[in-house]
Design a protein around this motif. Sequence first.
Motif, PDB file in Angstrom:
ATOM      1  N   THR A 192      -8.409  -8.214  15.144  1.00 59.38           N
ATOM      2  CA  THR A 192      -9.505  -7.426  14.914  1.00 59.38           C
ATOM      3  C   THR A 192      -9.550  -6.767  13.556  1.00 59.38           C
ATOM      4  OG1 THR A 192      -8.008  -5.618  16.215  1.00 59.38           O
ATOM      5  CG2 THR A 192      -9.813  -7.190  17.622  1.00 59.38           C
ATOM      6  N   THR A 193      -8.177  -6.851  12.784  1.00 55.60           N
ATOM      7  CA  THR A 193      -8.254  -6.102  11.706  1.00 55.60           C
ATOM      8  C   THR A 193      -8.196  -7.052  10.496  1.00 55.60           C
ATOM      9  OG1 THR A 193      -5.904  -6.426  11.563  1.00 55.60           O
ATOM     10  CG2 THR A 193      -6.547  -4.454  12.840  1.00 55.60           C
ATOM     11  N   ASP A 194      -8.491  -6.524   9.396  1.00 51.68           N
ATOM     12  CA  ASP A 194      -8.924  -7.282   7.919  1.00 51.68           C
ATOM     13  C   ASP A 194      -7.316  -7.532   7.450  1.00 51.68           C
ATOM     14  OD1 ASP A 194      -9.772  -8.838   5.731  1.00 51.68           O
ATOM     15  OD2 ASP A 194     -10.429  -6.894   4.665  1.00 51.68           O
ATOM     16  N   GLU A 195      -6.487  -8.276   8.161  1.00 56.15           N
ATOM     17  CA  GLU A 195      -5.076  -8.409   7.689  1.00 56.15           C
ATOM     18  C   GLU A 195      -5.149  -9.120   6.344  1.00 56.15           C
ATOM     19  OE1 GLU A 195      -2.231 -10.203  10.508  1.00 56.15           O
ATOM     20  OE2 GLU A 195      -3.456  -9.226  12.056  1.00 56.15           O
ATOM     21  N   ALA A 196      -5.875  -9.762   5.922  1.00 60.04           N
ATOM     22  CA  ALA A 196      -5.861 -10.824   4.762  1.00 60.04           C
ATOM     23  C   ALA A 196      -6.310  -9.755   3.558  1.00 60.04           C
ATOM     24  CB  ALA A 196      -6.759 -12.091   4.656  1.00 60.04           C
ATOM     25  N   GLY A 197      -7.337  -9.084   3.647  1.00 62.32           N
ATOM     26  CA  GLY A 197      -8.055  -8.043   2.847  1.00 62.32           C
ATOM     27  C   GLY A 197      -6.896  -7.028   2.386  1.00 62.32           C
ATOM     28  N   ARG A 198      -6.035  -6.481   3.526  1.00 64.03           N
ATOM     29  CA  ARG A 198      -5.225  -5.450   3.395  1.00 64.03           C
ATOM     30  C   ARG A 198      -3.998  -5.829   2.578  1.00 64.03           C
ATOM     31  NH1 ARG A 198      -3.770  -2.704   8.928  1.00 64.03           N
ATOM     32  NH2 ARG A 198      -2.898  -4.843   8.857  1.00 64.03           N
ATOM     33  N   GLU A 199      -3.385  -7.326   2.998  1.00 66.33           N
ATOM     34  CA  GLU A 199      -2.254  -7.934   2.313  1.00 66.33           C
ATOM     35  C   GLU A 199      -2.622  -8.078   0.775  1.00 66.33           C
ATOM     36  OE1 GLU A 199      -1.184 -12.255   2.527  1.00 66.33           O
ATOM     37  OE2 GLU A 199      -0.129 -11.171   4.236  1.00 66.33           O
ATOM     38  N   GLN A 200      -3.860  -8.421   0.578  1.00 67.60           N
ATOM     39  CA  GLN A 200      -4.152  -8.788  -0.898  1.00 67.60           C
ATOM     40  C   GLN A 200      -4.181  -7.518  -1.640  1.00 67.60           C
ATOM     41  OE1 GLN A 200      -4.327 -11.876  -2.512  1.00 67.60           O
ATOM     42  NE2 GLN A 200      -3.426 -12.085  -0.503  1.00 67.60           N
ATOM     43  N   ALA A 201      -4.674  -6.205  -1.038  1.00 67.42           N
ATOM     44  CA  ALA A 201      -4.809  -5.122  -1.800  1.00 67.42           C
ATOM     45  C   ALA A 201      -3.452  -4.585  -2.219  1.00 67.42           C
ATOM     46  CB  ALA A 201      -5.436  -3.995  -1.089  1.00 67.42           C
ATOM     47  N   LYS A 202      -2.610  -4.725  -0.960  1.00 69.03           N
ATOM     48  CA  LYS A 202      -1.054  -4.504  -1.382  1.00 69.03           C
ATOM     49  C   LYS A 202      -0.248  -5.252  -2.301  1.00 69.03           C
ATOM     50  CE  LYS A 202      -0.587  -2.403   3.291  1.00 69.03           C
ATOM     51  NZ  LYS A 202       0.160  -2.525   4.440  1.00 69.03           N
ATOM     52  N   LEU A 203      -0.520  -6.436  -2.262  1.00 65.81           N
ATOM     53  CA  LEU A 203       0.105  -7.380  -3.223  1.00 65.81           C
ATOM     54  C   LEU A 203      -0.318  -7.073  -4.636  1.00 65.81           C
ATOM     55  CD1 LEU A 203       0.112 -10.869  -1.367  1.00 65.81           C
ATOM     56  CD2 LEU A 203       2.269  -9.190  -2.132  1.00 65.81           C
ATOM     57  N   ALA A 204      -1.687  -6.775  -4.765  1.00 65.97           N
ATOM     58  CA  ALA A 204      -2.055  -6.618  -6.059  1.00 65.97           C
ATOM     59  C   ALA A 204      -1.577  -5.218  -6.615  1.00 65.97           C
ATOM     60  CB  ALA A 204      -3.893  -6.205  -5.994  1.00 65.97           C
ATOM     61  N   ALA A 205      -1.374  -4.114  -5.830  1.00 65.85           N
ATOM     62  CA  ALA A 205      -0.801  -2.969  -6.182  1.00 65.85           C
ATOM     63  C   ALA A 205       0.621  -3.113  -6.658  1.00 65.85           C
ATOM     64  CB  ALA A 205      -0.946  -1.914  -5.132  1.00 65.85           C
ATOM     65  N   LEU A 206       1.543  -4.168  -5.805  1.00 63.92           N
ATOM     66  CA  LEU A 206       2.775  -4.563  -6.176  1.00 63.92           C
ATOM     67  C   LEU A 206       3.021  -5.297  -7.263  1.00 63.92           C
ATOM     68  CD1 LEU A 206       4.038  -4.890  -2.593  1.00 63.92           C
ATOM     69  CD2 LEU A 206       4.737  -3.069  -4.281  1.00 63.92           C
ATOM     70  N   ALA A 207       1.935  -6.278  -7.509  1.00 64.38           N
ATOM     71  CA  ALA A 207       2.245  -7.432  -8.684  1.00 64.38           C
ATOM     72  C   ALA A 207       2.944  -6.998 -10.032  1.00 64.38           C
ATOM     73  CB  ALA A 207       0.935  -8.015  -8.943  1.00 64.38           C
ATOM     74  N   PRO A 208       2.236  -5.766 -10.358  1.00 65.69           N
ATOM     75  CA  PRO A 208       2.959  -5.272 -11.891  1.00 65.69           C
ATOM     76  C   PRO A 208       4.404  -5.047 -11.665  1.00 65.69           C
ATOM     77  CG  PRO A 208       0.855  -4.195 -11.492  1.00 65.69           C
ATOM     78  CD  PRO A 208       1.275  -4.797 -10.228  1.00 65.69           C
ATOM     79  N   PHE A 209       4.917  -4.769 -10.771  1.00 59.42           N
ATOM     80  CA  PHE A 209       6.374  -4.390 -10.436  1.00 59.42           C
ATOM     81  C   PHE A 209       7.411  -5.622 -10.005  1.00 59.42           C
ATOM     82  CE2 PHE A 209       3.537  -0.813  -9.575  1.00 59.42           C
ATOM     83  CZ  PHE A 209       3.982  -0.039 -10.724  1.00 59.42           C
ATOM     84  N   LEU A 210       6.689  -6.689  -9.861  1.00 55.51           N
ATOM     85  CA  LEU A 210       7.440  -7.811  -9.315  1.00 55.51           C
ATOM     86  C   LEU A 210       7.731  -8.715 -10.174  1.00 55.51           C
ATOM     87  CD1 LEU A 210       5.543  -8.518  -5.948  1.00 55.51           C
ATOM     88  CD2 LEU A 210       7.598  -7.378  -6.194  1.00 55.51           C
ATOM     89  N   PRO A 211       9.119  -9.392 -10.248  1.00 60.74           N
ATOM     90  CA  PRO A 211       9.378 -10.384 -11.341  1.00 60.74           C
ATOM     91  C   PRO A 211       8.675 -11.618 -11.287  1.00 60.74           C
ATOM     92  CG  PRO A 211      11.222 -10.226  -9.615  1.00 60.74           C
ATOM     93  CD  PRO A 211      10.113  -9.151  -9.237  1.00 60.74           C
ATOM     94  N   VAL A 212       8.123 -12.010 -10.064  1.00 64.93           N
ATOM     95  CA  VAL A 212       7.439 -13.329 -10.311  1.00 64.93           C
ATOM     96  C   VAL A 212       5.847 -13.126  -9.990  1.00 64.93           C
ATOM     97  CG1 VAL A 212       9.398 -14.302  -8.984  1.00 64.93           C
ATOM     98  CG2 VAL A 212       7.713 -13.314  -7.526  1.00 64.93           C
ATOM     99  N   ALA A 213       5.092 -14.285 -10.325  1.00 65.50           N
ATOM    100  CA  ALA A 213       3.739 -13.994 -10.176  1.00 65.50           C
ATOM    101  C   ALA A 213       3.293 -14.192  -8.697  1.00 65.50           C
ATOM    102  CB  ALA A 213       3.209 -15.307 -10.801  1.00 65.50           C
ATOM    103  N   ILE A 214       2.275 -13.483  -8.403  1.00 65.50           N
ATOM    104  CA  ILE A 214       1.711 -13.616  -7.295  1.00 65.50           C
ATOM    105  C   ILE A 214       0.517 -14.347  -7.008  1.00 65.50           C
ATOM    106  CG2 ILE A 214       0.262 -12.062  -5.554  1.00 65.50           C
ATOM    107  CD1 ILE A 214       3.331 -11.264  -5.776  1.00 65.50           C
TER     108      ILE A 214
END
Length: 59
Positions: free
Chosen positions: A21-43
Motif C-alpha cells: 500500500t506504500t510507494d516503495e519504488a518511489g521512496r527507494e529511488q529518492a533515497k538512492l538519488a540522495a546517496l548516489a553522490p557518496f557511493l563509489p559505484v553507479a546507481i
Amino acid sequence: MNAIYRLGSDLSVRLPLRPSTTDEAGREQAKLAALAPFLPVAIPTVEAIGSPTDSCPGE
C-alpha cells in the motif's frame, strides 16, 4: 521481496511478490538519488514504474 526478470539484453524488471500500500519504488529511488553522490559505484536508473491493471491484477 521481489522477483527480477531480464527484459531483453539491457533491462531487468523487478516485480513485488506481495501487494503493497506504500510507494516503495518511489521512496527507494529518492533515497538512492540522495546517496548516489557518496557511493563509489553507479546507481542503475529506473526506466519506468508501473502498477497492475485489471487484466493483470496485483492481488
